[in-house]
Write a protein that holds these residues in place. Sequence first.
Motif, PDB file in Angstrom:
ATOM      1  N   GLY A 121       0.811  -1.210   0.000  1.00 21.63           N
ATOM      2  CA  GLY A 121       0.000   0.000   0.000  1.00 21.63           C
ATOM      3  C   GLY A 121       0.841   1.256   0.000  1.00 21.63           C
ATOM      4  N   LEU A 122       1.928   1.236   0.769  1.00 20.77           N
ATOM      5  CA  LEU A 122       2.825   2.389   0.800  1.00 20.77           C
ATOM      6  C   LEU A 122       3.466   2.609  -0.563  1.00 20.77           C
ATOM      7  CD1 LEU A 122       4.216   4.617   2.417  1.00 20.77           C
ATOM      8  CD2 LEU A 122       5.914   2.943   3.170  1.00 20.77           C
ATOM      9  N   MET A 123       3.869   1.536  -1.227  1.00 21.98           N
ATOM     10  CA  MET A 123       4.469   1.676  -2.550  1.00 21.98           C
ATOM     11  C   MET A 123       3.452   2.201  -3.560  1.00 21.98           C
ATOM     12  SD  MET A 123       7.172   1.508  -4.364  1.00 21.98           S
ATOM     13  CE  MET A 123       8.365   0.499  -3.464  1.00 21.98           C
ATOM     14  N   ALA A 124       2.214   1.700  -3.493  1.00 25.91           N
ATOM     15  CA  ALA A 124       1.170   2.171  -4.415  1.00 25.91           C
ATOM     16  C   ALA A 124       0.863   3.648  -4.176  1.00 25.91           C
ATOM     17  CB  ALA A 124      -0.088   1.331  -4.239  1.00 25.91           C
ATOM     18  N   MET A 125       0.792   4.050  -2.911  1.00 29.58           N
ATOM     19  CA  MET A 125       0.573   5.449  -2.578  1.00 29.58           C
ATOM     20  C   MET A 125       1.640   6.339  -3.208  1.00 29.58           C
ATOM     21  SD  MET A 125       0.907   7.204   1.191  1.00 29.58           S
ATOM     22  CE  MET A 125       0.110   5.807   1.972  1.00 29.58           C
ATOM     23  N   CYS A 126       2.882   5.879  -3.142  1.00 27.79           N
ATOM     24  CA  CYS A 126       4.001   6.662  -3.675  1.00 27.79           C
ATOM     25  C   CYS A 126       3.983   6.721  -5.200  1.00 27.79           C
ATOM     26  CB  CYS A 126       5.325   6.062  -3.198  1.00 27.79           C
ATOM     27  SG  CYS A 126       5.633   6.244  -1.419  1.00 27.79           S
ATOM     28  N   LEU A 127       3.836   5.563  -5.844  1.00 25.90           N
ATOM     29  CA  LEU A 127       4.015   5.491  -7.294  1.00 25.90           C
ATOM     30  C   LEU A 127       2.779   5.920  -8.081  1.00 25.90           C
ATOM     31  CD1 LEU A 127       6.049   2.165  -7.688  1.00 25.90           C
ATOM     32  CD2 LEU A 127       6.883   4.512  -7.452  1.00 25.90           C
ATOM     33  N   LEU A 128       1.582   5.690  -7.534  1.00 23.17           N
ATOM     34  CA  LEU A 128       0.364   6.012  -8.277  1.00 23.17           C
ATOM     35  C   LEU A 128      -0.068   7.461  -8.109  1.00 23.17           C
ATOM     36  CD1 LEU A 128      -1.848   2.839  -7.670  1.00 23.17           C
ATOM     37  CD2 LEU A 128      -0.370   3.357  -9.623  1.00 23.17           C
ATOM     38  N   SER A 129       0.354   8.110  -7.025  1.00 21.00           N
ATOM     39  CA  SER A 129      -0.149   9.461  -6.767  1.00 21.00           C
ATOM     40  C   SER A 129       0.960  10.465  -6.447  1.00 21.00           C
ATOM     41  CB  SER A 129      -1.166   9.428  -5.618  1.00 21.00           C
ATOM     42  OG  SER A 129      -1.687  10.712  -5.372  1.00 21.00           O
ATOM     43  N   LEU A 130       1.660  10.264  -5.345  1.00 23.13           N
ATOM     44  CA  LEU A 130       2.601  11.283  -4.885  1.00 23.13           C
ATOM     45  C   LEU A 130       3.696  11.577  -5.904  1.00 23.13           C
ATOM     46  CD1 LEU A 130       2.992  10.226  -1.141  1.00 23.13           C
ATOM     47  CD2 LEU A 130       1.732  12.187  -2.041  1.00 23.13           C
ATOM     48  N   LEU A 131       4.275  10.531  -6.508  1.00 21.89           N
ATOM     49  CA  LEU A 131       5.357  10.741  -7.468  1.00 21.89           C
ATOM     50  C   LEU A 131       4.877  11.464  -8.727  1.00 21.89           C
ATOM     51  CD1 LEU A 131       8.296  10.368  -8.287  1.00 21.89           C
ATOM     52  CD2 LEU A 131       7.714   8.090  -9.141  1.00 21.89           C
ATOM     53  N   PRO A 132       3.818  11.002  -9.412  1.00 22.18           N
ATOM     54  CA  PRO A 132       3.392  11.731 -10.611  1.00 22.18           C
ATOM     55  C   PRO A 132       2.914  13.149 -10.317  1.00 22.18           C
ATOM     56  CG  PRO A 132       1.866   9.940 -10.107  1.00 22.18           C
ATOM     57  CD  PRO A 132       3.067   9.748  -9.250  1.00 22.18           C
ATOM     58  N   VAL A 133       2.198  13.346  -9.206  1.00 21.97           N
ATOM     59  CA  VAL A 133       1.777  14.709  -8.853  1.00 21.97           C
ATOM     60  C   VAL A 133       2.995  15.591  -8.625  1.00 21.97           C
ATOM     61  CG1 VAL A 133       0.644  16.123  -7.097  1.00 21.97           C
ATOM     62  CG2 VAL A 133      -0.463  14.052  -7.912  1.00 21.97           C
ATOM     63  N   GLY A 134       3.977  15.078  -7.891  1.00 25.29           N
ATOM     64  CA  GLY A 134       5.183  15.858  -7.614  1.00 25.29           C
ATOM     65  C   GLY A 134       5.976  16.188  -8.859  1.00 25.29           C
ATOM     66  N   LEU A 135       6.094  15.242  -9.786  1.00 23.13           N
ATOM     67  CA  LEU A 135       6.855  15.492 -11.008  1.00 23.13           C
ATOM     68  C   LEU A 135       6.145  16.505 -11.907  1.00 23.13           C
ATOM     69  CD1 LEU A 135       8.153  11.908 -11.897  1.00 23.13           C
ATOM     70  CD2 LEU A 135       9.413  13.797 -10.843  1.00 23.13           C
ATOM     71  N   LEU A 136       4.818  16.426 -11.994  1.00 16.45           N
ATOM     72  CA  LEU A 136       4.083  17.404 -12.787  1.00 16.45           C
ATOM     73  C   LEU A 136       4.169  18.790 -12.150  1.00 16.45           C
ATOM     74  CD1 LEU A 136       0.934  15.346 -13.826  1.00 16.45           C
ATOM     75  CD2 LEU A 136       2.768  16.167 -15.316  1.00 16.45           C
ATOM     76  N   GLN A 137       4.138  18.851 -10.823  1.00 14.30           N
ATOM     77  CA  GLN A 137       4.335  20.131 -10.148  1.00 14.30           C
ATOM     78  C   GLN A 137       5.727  20.695 -10.429  1.00 14.30           C
ATOM     79  OE1 GLN A 137       3.089  18.892  -6.021  1.00 14.30           O
ATOM     80  NE2 GLN A 137       2.112  20.907  -6.064  1.00 14.30           N
ATOM     81  N   THR A 138       6.723  19.817 -10.434  1.00 16.14           N
ATOM     82  CA  THR A 138       8.091  20.261 -10.714  1.00 16.14           C
ATOM     83  C   THR A 138       8.180  20.857 -12.113  1.00 16.14           C
ATOM     84  OG1 THR A 138       8.979  18.542  -9.256  1.00 16.14           O
ATOM     85  CG2 THR A 138      10.503  19.551 -10.827  1.00 16.14           C
ATOM     86  N   LYS A 139       7.570  20.216 -13.075  1.00 13.00           N
ATOM     87  CA  LYS A 139       7.552  20.727 -14.451  1.00 13.00           C
ATOM     88  C   LYS A 139       6.917  22.120 -14.482  1.00 13.00           C
ATOM     89  CE  LYS A 139       6.116  19.340 -19.150  1.00 13.00           C
ATOM     90  NZ  LYS A 139       5.197  20.436 -19.477  1.00 13.00           N
ATOM     91  N   ALA A 140       5.794  22.283 -13.776  1.00 17.11           N
ATOM     92  CA  ALA A 140       5.137  23.592 -13.726  1.00 17.11           C
ATOM     93  C   ALA A 140       6.011  24.628 -13.033  1.00 17.11           C
ATOM     94  CB  ALA A 140       3.799  23.465 -13.006  1.00 17.11           C
ATOM     95  N   SER A 141       6.718  24.208 -11.976  1.00 14.44           N
ATOM     96  CA  SER A 141       7.608  25.118 -11.248  1.00 14.44           C
ATOM     97  C   SER A 141       8.746  25.603 -12.135  1.00 14.44           C
ATOM     98  CB  SER A 141       8.168  24.404 -10.012  1.00 14.44           C
ATOM     99  OG  SER A 141       9.106  25.202  -9.336  1.00 14.44           O
TER     100      SER A 141
END
Length: 740
Positions: free
Chosen positions: A663-683
């Motif tokens: 569950g922790l891995m799914a939380m990281c890879l399915l949501s937090l990582l893609p959201v963070g990378l897209l935010q980084t691109k916008a930043s």
Amino acid sequence: MRRLWLLFSAVMLFSFLVLGWIGTRIYQEMPPLFDKVVTTDGNTLIDSGDVSAGQNVWQSLGGMEVGSIWGHGSYVAPDWTADWLHREAIFILDRWADADYGSTFEELDNEKQAQLQARLTALLRTNTFDTETGIVTVDPIRVDAFESNLAHYSDVFSNGNADYAIPAGAVSESSRLRNLSAFFFWTSWAASTNRPDESVSYTNNWPHEPLVGNRPTGDNIVWTGVSIIVLLAGIAGMAWWYASKRNEEEEPLPPESDPLALWEATPSQRATVKYFWVVAALILVQMLLGVITAHYGVEGDGFYGFPLSEWLPYSVTRTWHVQMGLFWIATAWLAAGLFIGPLVSDHEPKGQRLGVNVLFAALLIVVVGSLTGEWLSIQNKMTDTVSFYFGHQGYEYVDLGRDWQIALMVGLLLWLFLMIRVLLPAMRKTGQQRQLVILLAVATGAIALFYGAGLTWGRHTHLSMVEYWRWWVVHLWVEGFFEVFATTVIAFTFMRLNLIRPRIAAAAALLSATIFLSGGIIGTCHHLYFSGTPTVALVWGSVFSALEVVPLVLVGFDATEDLRRSRSSQWVQRYKWPIYFFVSVAFWNMIGAGLFGFMINPPIALYYMQGLNTTPLHGHAALFGVYGMLGIGLMLMCLRVLVPGREWKDGLLRFSFWTLNGGLMAMCLLSLLPVGLLQTKASVEQGYWYARSAEFMQTDLMQTLKWMRVPGDTVFFLGAVALVVFVAGLKTGHSFRRAE
């Protein structure tokens, strides 16, 4: 061993000398806390004491649990520094564009926009602070920009904003709103004003804001390259050393039977069991709060239509989620120390059980009292002054009021007293085990004493200095000395089971502590790149935070050894699941602390990523993956030794282990990582303010990705429930196999 102790002492001495020197440099060169802001025509914009009063307002409403300042804090609301700076810049540019061209700034062609941007950059970046009077002089147009921002923030905090998960009435008094805006103005002023005789701002040009010339500095880029080179060199050196030391001494063959099979728990050990019941309860409540907190990211004013935010707003649930995580992890570790003490010395001092019970009551008072105070503070039931002492300090991870902090410090000193008195007989004995016991005593002392760093600031302490000392608590206390303590406890456990020789256990634990602290102590500065600190913090922090990753590269070898030990004999199988949780600690150390940590730690990466979802990606994977799993492993090991003669039903534990990790891995890879990378691109492309804005975070794609937390969170929560049911079953007997 003598050489290892000398190396350990040298690392500690050198590292703290450097960290202390950096602290003095921060104190000397932090952004000035100006006395007043006046205009060139003589009007006062911000009066004496307004900024400090505004800082206290911000603290009492939740501080870093409601958006962030200089990138430190929560992630649903904006970063107030970046948001204020961008709104002020746009207001001024639009005013000038209307006056000069009869148009908005956005409608102008590139040439005219460039002219106005250059004018704005000169206006905002010029340092007009008078060191003798403490006064900053500004152009009258900034008064109008201030009033415009004040109107916006008055609406946000008094009427509420669902996109920011801020309820109505968070701050309603006009004087408090103006003081809060003065504090936001000061953090933005420090972020956009050049240091005297330099071309970079007090925050090293953070946040990224092209409109005012805030771009990465040369030091930011150069020291990123240096840190990567140091990382590669460290990995090569560590691999070379490890290869040269392998198989120097074979481990002993496991005994035919469990050395602890006939162990009878002492009164103080039995008294620690209630700590583990509390740990299980706090885990469950923390997970529920985590689900609610994550949901506020998509529905900021309710929970699936229910107006939960009226009673439990985001700032409360996030505060409690963070605090309960720290409380149950720390409780598990402290209880494990108290339990392991009699195993270390084969001795229990008179009155030890009473001390364990008194400490338990004290910890319960701190937990309940501090959580209650935080709720009362956020609900405006306390004044800003009272809130600091009994409510909410506003600083992430050390949110609890000062008086609760002091009470917790007293509890830690009591724990230190209980630990030392039970370890003393073993420290007086000669033999190879003595070195490991001494290291355990050193780690115990560091845990109790270094929490005192959280008592170094007051209500009006400069934010840069608060950040310096706050990270002593978060990084040095939690990530540093607790890790040394845990490493020592695990080494002693394997030694007590005769699965590793005492000399090897002591040497391995001492060397691991030395290697980790050699990068970890000075590496604390990687949290301080943009907190109003001089370049020296960036230089030392970038290099030594890279060294923190080096020992994590080879943790897989230790995990493999632990797995091998768990299968070395039939009787060792009864310790399988505690050992498996220790193995998962190694895995998440490599992924959460190593991979996800180094992804954001280099200066150029953190410049764009600080405070985006890449931060909770690292935080969840490292805090729960490493320290949470370790707390669970220690708890299970103690509960296993408590009744060594009865076999466990391990179905629930098996389910819990795999669902917690999966569950922790799914939380990281399915949501937090893609959201963070897209935010980084916008930043990178548009500016940090945009990556944190509602305009970006409320788009359909970002909302979908935030909803993608549900599968991982659900699986993770089910794993926590299974663990709690298993622990409860140890009390009722349902988690034990029937005797044949």
